[in-house]
Design an enzyme around this catalytic site. Structure first.
Site, PDB file in Angstrom:
ATOM      1  N   GLY A  46       1.062  -1.270   0.106  1.00 41.60           N
ATOM      2  CA  GLY A  46       0.401  -0.221   0.037  1.00 41.60           C
ATOM      3  C   GLY A  46       0.639   1.115  -0.394  1.00 41.60           C
ATOM      4  O   GLY A  46       0.150   2.197  -1.035  1.00 41.60           O
ATOM      5  N   GLU A 100       4.331   4.006   6.648  1.00 44.34           N
ATOM      6  CA  GLU A 100       3.230   2.805   5.871  1.00 44.34           C
ATOM      7  C   GLU A 100       1.981   4.254   4.837  1.00 44.34           C
ATOM      8  O   GLU A 100       1.927   5.320   5.540  1.00 44.34           O
ATOM      9  CB  GLU A 100       2.952   2.552   7.433  1.00 44.34           C
ATOM     10  N   ASP A 101       1.285   3.429   4.895  1.00 42.70           N
ATOM     11  CA  ASP A 101      -0.394   3.494   4.019  1.00 42.70           C
ATOM     12  C   ASP A 101      -0.791   4.895   4.802  1.00 42.70           C
ATOM     13  O   ASP A 101      -1.609   5.437   5.235  1.00 42.70           O
ATOM     14  CB  ASP A 101      -0.698   3.198   3.182  1.00 42.70           C
ATOM     15  N   ASP A 104      -4.179   1.085  10.888  1.00 41.90           N
ATOM     16  CA  ASP A 104      -5.811   1.141  11.209  1.00 41.90           C
ATOM     17  C   ASP A 104      -6.235   0.381  12.204  1.00 41.90           C
ATOM     18  O   ASP A 104      -6.451   1.071  13.690  1.00 41.90           O
ATOM     19  CB  ASP A 104      -6.534  -0.263  10.124  1.00 41.90           C
ATOM     20  N   PHE A 153     -13.428   2.454   5.141  1.00 41.86           N
ATOM     21  CA  PHE A 153     -12.829   1.750   3.837  1.00 41.86           C
ATOM     22  C   PHE A 153     -12.344   2.483   3.160  1.00 41.86           C
ATOM     23  O   PHE A 153     -13.330   3.361   2.358  1.00 41.86           O
ATOM     24  CB  PHE A 153     -13.256   0.534   3.510  1.00 41.86           C
ATOM     25  N   ASP A 160      -5.711  -0.421  -1.665  1.00 44.25           N
ATOM     26  CA  ASP A 160      -6.114  -1.235  -2.573  1.00 44.25           C
ATOM     27  C   ASP A 160      -7.787  -1.680  -1.762  1.00 44.25           C
ATOM     28  O   ASP A 160      -8.049  -1.819  -0.910  1.00 44.25           O
ATOM     29  CB  ASP A 160      -5.614  -2.440  -3.099  1.00 44.25           C
ATOM     30  N   ARG A 166      -5.569   0.826  -6.319  1.00 50.68           N
ATOM     31  CA  ARG A 166      -4.484   1.846  -6.199  1.00 50.68           C
ATOM     32  C   ARG A 166      -4.424   2.572  -6.981  1.00 50.68           C
ATOM     33  O   ARG A 166      -2.777   3.419  -6.417  1.00 50.68           O
ATOM     34  CB  ARG A 166      -3.661   0.841  -6.663  1.00 50.68           C
TER      35      ARG A 166
END
Ligand code: IMP
Length: 176
Positions: A46, A100-101, A104, A153, A160, A166
């Site tokens: 990601g 990091e993207d 969560d 989300f 993705d 993406r």
């Protein structure tokens, strides 16, 4: 409005706002790491787009490498984090910045931090483009955060939905 796997998404953070935030993060990071041996480790898949842009926004000599973990299945975290693969650079005694993207539950990042600490770096910090504070289950100290978002989300800009989305320039959110 993109449709991925029969689900509709709408723009949430557009490419202009992303670029501005990435540049801000890069400027702060460059200031903090001036004169230090910086090893950036981006977490695939990601973060590939964020890492590409952020690394160009950090106006310092740095090494950028990639590792891969996998904990996410489709739209919810699997809660199982596999071991990382692919770290070919020496981390011992160096200043590591994990890229990091999105964070969560924080399970993935907790696992990665544990593994990286064993390599005895001089320091370890985390930069994440997105953080979902209400989904966080771990006590994580994240130094650099792009956007705090609600627990929805998102896809795009590297993120993705089952492999798709993406390549979207904007970060898009699942329509409610
Ligand atoms: P965590 O272990 O629950 O913090 O999950 C981290 C990983 O889950 C990230 O690296 C992403 O790959 C993935 N992820 C979490 N939230 C989303 C989302 O909203 N869209 C796409 N991927 C996500």
């Amino acid at each position: 409005m993109p449709t991925i796997h029969q689900k509709n998404f709408e723009t949430f953070i557009d490419s202009v706002a992303i670029a501005q935030k990435v540049n801000e993060l890069g400027t702060v990071i460059a200031k903090d790491y001036k004169g230090k041996d910086l090893l950036c480790i981006a977490i695939l898949n990601g973060s590939y787009m964020f890492a590409a842009d952020l690394s160009r926004a950090i106006n310092l000599p740095l090494e950028l490498t990639f590792i891969k973990y996998n904990s996410y299945r489709s739209m919810e975290s699997s809660g199982v984090v596999e071991k990382f693969i692919g770290l070919t650079s020496e981390a011992k005694g160096r200043h590591v910045l994990l890229i990091e993207d999105i964070i969560d539950t924080g399970l993935t990042m907790t696992e990665i931090l544990n593994d990286i600490q064993q390599l005895q770096p001089a320091s370890v910090e985390v930069v994440t483009l997105l953080l979902k504070p209400s989904a966080l289950q771990e006590d994580l100290d994240i130094k650099y955060i792009g956007f705090e978002i609600e627990n929805r989300f998102v896809v795009g800009y590297g993120l993705d939905f089952d492999g798709y989305g993406r390549n979207l320039k904007d970060i898009c959110v699942l329509q409610q």
